[in-house]
Design a protein around this motif. Structure first.
Motif, PDB file in Angstrom:
ATOM      1  N   GLN A  35      60.845  28.632  28.490  1.00 41.39           N
ATOM      2  CA  GLN A  35      59.689  28.210  27.685  1.00 41.39           C
ATOM      3  C   GLN A  35      59.411  29.226  26.573  1.00 41.39           C
ATOM      4  O   GLN A  35      59.123  28.847  25.435  1.00 41.39           O
ATOM      5  N   ALA A  43      59.771  28.636  22.555  1.00 39.28           N
ATOM      6  CA  ALA A  43      58.630  28.858  21.659  1.00 39.28           C
ATOM      7  C   ALA A  43      58.994  29.835  20.538  1.00 39.28           C
ATOM      8  O   ALA A  43      58.620  29.634  19.375  1.00 39.28           O
ATOM      9  N   ASP A  87      61.279  27.908  18.145  1.00 40.91           N
ATOM     10  CA  ASP A  87      60.528  26.929  17.343  1.00 40.91           C
ATOM     11  C   ASP A  87      59.675  27.605  16.276  1.00 40.91           C
ATOM     12  O   ASP A  87      59.345  26.992  15.250  1.00 40.91           O
ATOM     13  N   SER A  88      59.292  28.859  16.533  1.00 41.07           N
ATOM     14  CA  SER A  88      58.459  29.586  15.567  1.00 41.07           C
ATOM     15  C   SER A  88      59.295  30.389  14.583  1.00 41.07           C
ATOM     16  O   SER A  88      58.740  31.155  13.781  1.00 41.07           O
ATOM     17  N   LEU A 123      51.528  33.450  21.283  1.00 38.21           N
ATOM     18  CA  LEU A 123      52.626  32.512  21.548  1.00 38.21           C
ATOM     19  C   LEU A 123      52.976  32.508  23.043  1.00 38.21           C
ATOM     20  O   LEU A 123      53.223  31.454  23.639  1.00 38.21           O
ATOM     21  N   SER A 158      52.517  29.403  25.696  1.00 38.06           N
ATOM     22  CA  SER A 158      53.756  28.934  26.333  1.00 38.06           C
ATOM     23  C   SER A 158      53.651  28.986  27.851  1.00 38.06           C
ATOM     24  O   SER A 158      54.650  28.765  28.549  1.00 38.06           O
TER      25      SER A 158
END
Ligand code: SF4
Length: 227
Positions: free
Chosen positions: A50, A54, A57-58, A77, A81
């Motif tokens: 996870q 994250a 994706d960032s 973050l 998450s």
């Protein structure tokens, strides 16, 4: 009492040695695999995945990006998450990214050219990364032949008389690496097996030898003292 190296065939038989490889070789040495190996020391695989997703994706999965990220934003973050309890890992993770970006340039050829000892020294120089975590990252993140000596391993070796109480970390690591050879999959397998024994039978507070697969390898007098 046989030496640890002489006992390896019996340890393998007792634990049902099978070939094992934690990650596909193509992944090893990337910053993502290094970060995952670092996070897995404190989190299970689901939470680690996870966090990695994250970060990806960032746009923070590249070491140069993460190295310059605002730690407070990365902590947020982690929280969003589902890894609130791992926020303490954010600053060491950023330092790991800074070291990776400065030393390895996120370049596969550079990563492959750096000797294991140099990587170990570099990892240990990162604030928040101790010797066992450095060796876990070497093994699981870089795919190098390294053995992370955790407390379970230390306990098992002391209780079987394979090392004396108080032996230094690097002496134990060298003993195991020398006995197992330079195959990372074998080192990862034994590390996982000893960690499992440390949870199930060879606990810090009690040794449940009567239900342990290594009981036939004990000294005649039983487990030796480890405290
Ligand atoms: S036989 Fe006993 S001392 Fe040996 S690993 Fe198992 S629980 Fe620990």
């Amino acid at each position: 009492m046989p030496h640890f190296t002489e006992s390896i065939p019996d340890i393998f038989t007792a634990l049902g040695r099978q070939s094992a490889s934690a990650r596909p070789p193509a992944e090893l040495g990337s910053f993502e695999s290094v970060a995952a190996a670092f996070l897995t020391r404190a989190a299970d695989e689901r939470i680690t995945s996870q966090i990695i997703k994250a970060l990806r994706d960032s746009g923070l999965m590249a070491p140069t990006q993460l190295a310059e990220a605002d730690p407070v934003e990365v902590e947020d973050l982690f929280r969003t998450s589902g890894a609130r309890s791992l926020v303490k890992l954010v600053r060491p993770l950023l330092k790991l990214a800074q070291w990776f970006a400065a030393t390895l340039d996120d370049d596969d050829d550079v990563v492959l050219s750096v000797p294991t000892e140099s990587l170990r020294d570099g990892l240990r120089s990162v604030n928040g990364i101790g010797p066992a975590t450095a060796d876990a990252v070497l093994l699981e993140g870089f795919g190098r032949a390294a053995y992370p000596v955790d407390r379970a391993t230390y306990r098992i070796l002391v209780r079987h008389g394979w090392i004396d109480l108080g032996v230094e970390y690097d002496e134990v690591r060298s003993l195991i690496e020398g006995a197992l050879g330079d195959d990372p999959a074998t080192l990862a397998w034994l590390s996982a097996e000893f960690a499992t024994l440390g949870r199930l039978t060879c606990r810090a507070t009690v040794a449940k030898c009567d239900r342990c697969p290594l009981r036939s390898l004990l000294p005649e007098s039983g487990p030796l003292g480890d405290s």
